[in-house]
Design a protein around this motif. Sequence first.
Motif, PDB file in Angstrom:
ATOM      1  N   HIS A  93       3.318  25.817  28.515  1.00  0.00           N
ATOM      2  CA  HIS A  93       3.585  24.347  28.416  1.00  0.00           C
ATOM      3  C   HIS A  93       4.111  24.189  27.062  1.00  0.00           C
ATOM      4  N   ASP A  94       5.040  22.726  27.316  1.00  0.00           N
ATOM      5  CA  ASP A  94       5.813  22.141  26.119  1.00  0.00           C
ATOM      6  C   ASP A  94       4.909  21.337  25.349  1.00  0.00           C
ATOM      7  N   LEU A  95       4.749  21.832  23.913  1.00  0.00           N
ATOM      8  CA  LEU A  95       3.754  21.124  23.259  1.00  0.00           C
ATOM      9  C   LEU A  95       4.313  19.493  22.795  1.00  0.00           C
ATOM     10  N   THR A  96       5.449  19.291  23.336  1.00  0.00           N
ATOM     11  CA  THR A  96       6.031  18.021  23.000  1.00  0.00           C
ATOM     12  C   THR A  96       5.861  17.117  24.443  1.00  0.00           C
ATOM     13  N   ASN A  97       5.318  17.803  25.376  1.00  0.00           N
ATOM     14  CA  ASN A  97       5.170  16.947  26.661  1.00  0.00           C
ATOM     15  C   ASN A  97       3.955  17.111  27.203  1.00  0.00           C
ATOM     16  N   LYS A  98       3.182  16.081  27.123  1.00  0.00           N
ATOM     17  CA  LYS A  98       1.705  16.091  27.548  1.00  0.00           C
ATOM     18  C   LYS A  98       1.521  16.395  29.180  1.00  0.00           C
ATOM     19  N   LYS A  99       2.397  16.051  29.819  1.00  0.00           N
ATOM     20  CA  LYS A  99       2.286  16.187  31.224  1.00  0.00           C
ATOM     21  C   LYS A  99       2.426  17.711  31.660  1.00  0.00           C
ATOM     22  N   SER A 100       3.095  18.352  30.852  1.00  0.00           N
ATOM     23  CA  SER A 100       3.454  19.979  31.248  1.00  0.00           C
ATOM     24  C   SER A 100       1.912  20.601  30.833  1.00  0.00           C
ATOM     25  N   SER A 101       1.346  20.216  29.983  1.00  0.00           N
ATOM     26  CA  SER A 101       0.016  20.671  29.561  1.00  0.00           C
ATOM     27  C   SER A 101      -1.040  20.236  30.834  1.00  0.00           C
ATOM     28  N   GLN A 102      -0.976  19.023  31.194  1.00  0.00           N
ATOM     29  CA  GLN A 102      -1.728  18.630  32.463  1.00  0.00           C
ATOM     30  C   GLN A 102      -1.454  19.620  33.450  1.00  0.00           C
ATOM     31  N   ASN A 103      -0.200  19.631  33.905  1.00  0.00           N
ATOM     32  CA  ASN A 103       0.152  20.638  34.932  1.00  0.00           C
ATOM     33  C   ASN A 103      -0.205  22.182  34.988  1.00  0.00           C
TER      34      ASN A 103
ATOM     35  N   ASP B   2     -10.752  25.957  28.340  1.00  0.00           N
ATOM     36  CA  ASP B   2     -10.858  25.815  29.707  1.00  0.00           C
ATOM     37  C   ASP B   2     -10.186  27.177  30.559  1.00  0.00           C
ATOM     38  N   PHE B   3      -9.264  27.823  30.064  1.00  0.00           N
ATOM     39  CA  PHE B   3      -8.771  29.096  30.778  1.00  0.00           C
ATOM     40  C   PHE B   3      -9.426  30.316  30.361  1.00  0.00           C
ATOM     41  N   ASN B   4     -10.273  30.116  29.342  1.00  0.00           N
ATOM     42  CA  ASN B   4     -11.287  31.368  28.697  1.00  0.00           C
ATOM     43  C   ASN B   4      -9.657  32.321  28.200  1.00  0.00           C
ATOM     44  N   ALA B   5      -9.015  31.766  27.753  1.00  0.00           N
ATOM     45  CA  ALA B   5      -7.527  32.500  27.230  1.00  0.00           C
ATOM     46  C   ALA B   5      -7.413  32.310  25.501  1.00  0.00           C
ATOM     47  N   GLU B   6      -6.748  33.233  25.136  1.00  0.00           N
ATOM     48  CA  GLU B   6      -6.346  33.158  23.530  1.00  0.00           C
ATOM     49  C   GLU B   6      -5.009  32.204  23.933  1.00  0.00           C
ATOM     50  N   GLU B   7      -4.604  31.451  22.734  1.00  0.00           N
ATOM     51  CA  GLU B   7      -3.462  30.564  22.642  1.00  0.00           C
ATOM     52  C   GLU B   7      -2.842  31.237  21.701  1.00  0.00           C
TER      53      GLU B   7
ATOM     54  N   VAL C 296     -11.857  27.855  40.106  1.00  0.00           N
ATOM     55  CA  VAL C 296     -12.569  29.382  40.176  1.00  0.00           C
ATOM     56  C   VAL C 296     -13.714  29.538  39.158  1.00  0.00           C
ATOM     57  N   ALA C 297     -14.771  29.828  39.571  1.00  0.00           N
ATOM     58  CA  ALA C 297     -15.915  30.047  38.455  1.00  0.00           C
ATOM     59  C   ALA C 297     -15.790  31.158  37.723  1.00  0.00           C
ATOM     60  N   GLU C 298     -15.406  32.196  38.337  1.00  0.00           N
ATOM     61  CA  GLU C 298     -15.094  33.198  37.202  1.00  0.00           C
ATOM     62  C   GLU C 298     -13.513  33.864  37.648  1.00  0.00           C
ATOM     63  N   ASN C 299     -12.847  33.534  36.861  1.00  0.00           N
ATOM     64  CA  ASN C 299     -11.256  34.168  37.453  1.00  0.00           C
ATOM     65  C   ASN C 299     -11.235  35.384  36.810  1.00  0.00           C
ATOM     66  N   LEU C 300     -10.881  36.472  37.636  1.00  0.00           N
ATOM     67  CA  LEU C 300     -10.853  37.838  37.235  1.00  0.00           C
ATOM     68  C   LEU C 300      -9.645  38.385  36.601  1.00  0.00           C
ATOM     69  N   LEU C 301      -8.812  37.457  36.486  1.00  0.00           N
ATOM     70  CA  LEU C 301      -7.347  37.886  35.997  1.00  0.00           C
ATOM     71  C   LEU C 301      -7.256  37.438  34.637  1.00  0.00           C
ATOM     72  N   PRO C 302      -6.659  38.269  33.639  1.00  0.00           N
ATOM     73  CA  PRO C 302      -6.395  37.824  32.094  1.00  0.00           C
ATOM     74  C   PRO C 302      -5.466  36.829  32.223  1.00  0.00           C
ATOM     75  N   LEU C 303      -5.747  35.892  31.347  1.00  0.00           N
ATOM     76  CA  LEU C 303      -4.812  34.725  31.104  1.00  0.00           C
ATOM     77  C   LEU C 303      -4.463  34.549  29.648  1.00  0.00           C
ATOM     78  N   LEU C 304      -3.086  34.057  29.384  1.00  0.00           N
ATOM     79  CA  LEU C 304      -2.719  33.733  28.010  1.00  0.00           C
ATOM     80  C   LEU C 304      -2.000  32.258  28.114  1.00  0.00           C
ATOM     81  N   VAL C 305      -2.239  31.310  27.297  1.00  0.00           N
ATOM     82  CA  VAL C 305      -1.692  30.205  27.368  1.00  0.00           C
ATOM     83  C   VAL C 305      -0.682  30.021  25.996  1.00  0.00           C
ATOM     84  N   ILE C 306       0.360  29.507  26.377  1.00  0.00           N
ATOM     85  CA  ILE C 306       1.474  29.713  25.303  1.00  0.00           C
ATOM     86  C   ILE C 306       2.241  28.296  25.136  1.00  0.00           C
ATOM     87  N   GLY C 307       2.098  27.565  24.015  1.00  0.00           N
ATOM     88  CA  GLY C 307       2.771  26.342  23.880  1.00  0.00           C
ATOM     89  C   GLY C 307       4.134  26.622  23.251  1.00  0.00           C
TER      90      GLY C 307
END
Length: 230
Positions: free
Chosen positions: A92-102, A167-172, A132-143
């Motif tokens: 997501h783009d840190l300067t664009n709130k909608k991109s975080s939402q999406n 929310d995504f149980n992921a590092e940022e 998904v209550a328990e997502n089995l895939l590793p996730l990473l959030v990048i701004g």
Amino acid sequence: MASLDRVKVLVLGDSGVGKSSLVHLLCQNQVLGNPSGRNTLRQIHDYKEGTPEEKTYYIELWDVGGSVGSASCAKSTRAVFYSFVNGIILVHDLTNKKSSQNLYRWSLEAFNKDSSPTGVIVTNGDYDREQVAENLLPLLVIGTKFDHIPDNKRSDVLARTAFLSEDFNAEEINLDCTNPRYLAAGSSNAVKLSRFFDKVIEKRYFTKESSQMPGFSDRKRFNFKSLHYD
């Protein structure tokens, strides 16, 4: 190198957030001069580097283009990328709130492999979702576009987006794709990235669970009203 085992990682997010630049930076360690469309690049990753278990793998980064709100035909085209996935990077783009939402919509689309998500309610900008209550895939959030935020606004922006990792149980990771120093060897961002790739590899090759992307089974409701901005 051609015989290396490999894993598939999707890179998802709105158009314009810098996915192509990010993928190029991750794989080539240099700034992309002319970003263009969807692409797939490979990165060499040393799993558990510096330990007796160290082994080299290919990380395939799939830059998935388009808009999360696009027509069904475009979403169907993207669906071919959603099979046999071992991990997801949400951008997501840190300067664009909608991109975080999406990011929530992107994750739903990927988890469902393009079947229409259920439990998505949009009312006056407030989003309630069954996810998904328990997502089995590793996730990473990048701004991205961190350098575009004025110094006196950075603390507010980072506070606004901090809930994403929970929310995504992921590092940022927050960075600017035009500056390789954000992923310099030994930096906290580089450590987080390496840790994510290790998790992807472990999930694919060292656990008994299916290596494919899960579908929706057990669900619970999340209320993301914090995503509604004035």
